[in-house]
Design a protein around this motif. Sequence first.
Motif, mmCIF file in Angstrom:
data_model
loop_
_atom_site.group_PDB
_atom_site.id
_atom_site.type_symbol
_atom_site.label_atom_id
_atom_site.label_comp_id
_atom_site.label_asym_id
_atom_site.label_seq_id
_atom_site.Cartn_x
_atom_site.Cartn_y
_atom_site.Cartn_z
ATOM 1 N N ASP A 176 14.752 39.563 28.656
ATOM 2 C CA ASP A 176 15.883 38.838 28.765
ATOM 3 C C ASP A 176 15.753 37.575 28.251
ATOM 4 N N ALA A 177 16.948 36.930 28.091
ATOM 5 C CA ALA A 177 16.805 35.698 27.431
ATOM 6 C C ALA A 177 18.228 34.950 27.950
ATOM 7 N N GLN B 98 7.756 36.878 29.977
ATOM 8 C CA GLN B 98 7.078 37.385 29.150
ATOM 9 C C GLN B 98 7.405 39.230 29.568
ATOM 10 N N VAL C 249 18.843 28.888 22.831
ATOM 11 C CA VAL C 249 18.421 30.340 23.455
ATOM 12 C C VAL C 249 17.219 29.882 23.933
ATOM 13 N N GLU C 250 16.893 30.374 25.310
ATOM 14 C CA GLU C 250 15.679 30.260 26.143
ATOM 15 C C GLU C 250 15.204 31.751 26.238
ATOM 16 N N GLN C 251 14.112 32.124 25.969
ATOM 17 C CA GLN C 251 13.339 33.431 26.045
ATOM 18 C C GLN C 251 13.070 33.462 27.680
ATOM 19 N N GLY C 252 13.390 34.540 28.125
ATOM 20 C CA GLY C 252 13.030 35.080 29.314
ATOM 21 C C GLY C 252 11.627 35.205 29.650
ATOM 22 N N GLN D 57 11.874 41.248 21.961
ATOM 23 C CA GLN D 57 12.213 39.842 22.340
ATOM 24 C C GLN D 57 12.714 38.986 21.139
ATOM 25 N N VAL D 58 11.987 39.228 19.977
ATOM 26 C CA VAL D 58 12.575 38.193 18.929
ATOM 27 C C VAL D 58 13.832 39.038 18.607
ATOM 28 N N ILE E 34 16.221 40.058 20.590
ATOM 29 C CA ILE E 34 17.144 39.641 21.616
ATOM 30 C C ILE E 34 17.431 38.102 21.437
ATOM 31 N N ALA E 35 16.374 37.277 21.205
ATOM 32 C CA ALA E 35 16.640 35.924 20.849
ATOM 33 C C ALA E 35 17.296 35.823 19.643
ATOM 34 N N THR F 113 21.006 33.909 19.261
ATOM 35 C CA THR F 113 21.155 32.874 18.263
ATOM 36 C C THR F 113 22.377 33.088 17.421
#
Length: 128
Positions: free
Chosen positions: A56-57, A52, A47-50, A14-15, A17-18, A22
């Motif tokens: 996805d983001a 949990q 950027v918005e994290q999808g 997740q990090v 992807i974000a 960015t």
Amino acid sequence: RDRCSACHHRAEQQVAIAGTLTDLAYVLRYLIPLWVLCDPGDIGTHVEQGRQGAGDALLFIYDRAPGGSGIAEALPPLTYALLDAARERVLRCDCEAGCPSCIGPAISPQPERKQRVISLLDRMRQGT
């Protein structure tokens, strides 16, 4: 123990992807003004994290002027041209790990950042 490892792996994904979004936002923020004739400061990105664990983001690109100035409306027809230009800019940059000319300065050298952005752009261009 395996459960902890799986959670850590998901968190790292997740990090990543974000971070990749960015980096993509950085290059787009400086390419968009070449097409819509505005200042890079007129463009905002977020950027918005999808969800949990979903991996996805979302990348939002918006017009920073109160009420808008037409930038957001001008972008949809330019999507593929911008994706191609972003890929070309990142690919042709001579730096190893990101710099102000492509995806932004690197806090610590991470050559995989550039490859992640190129891979993301390829997937976006292919619609996958």
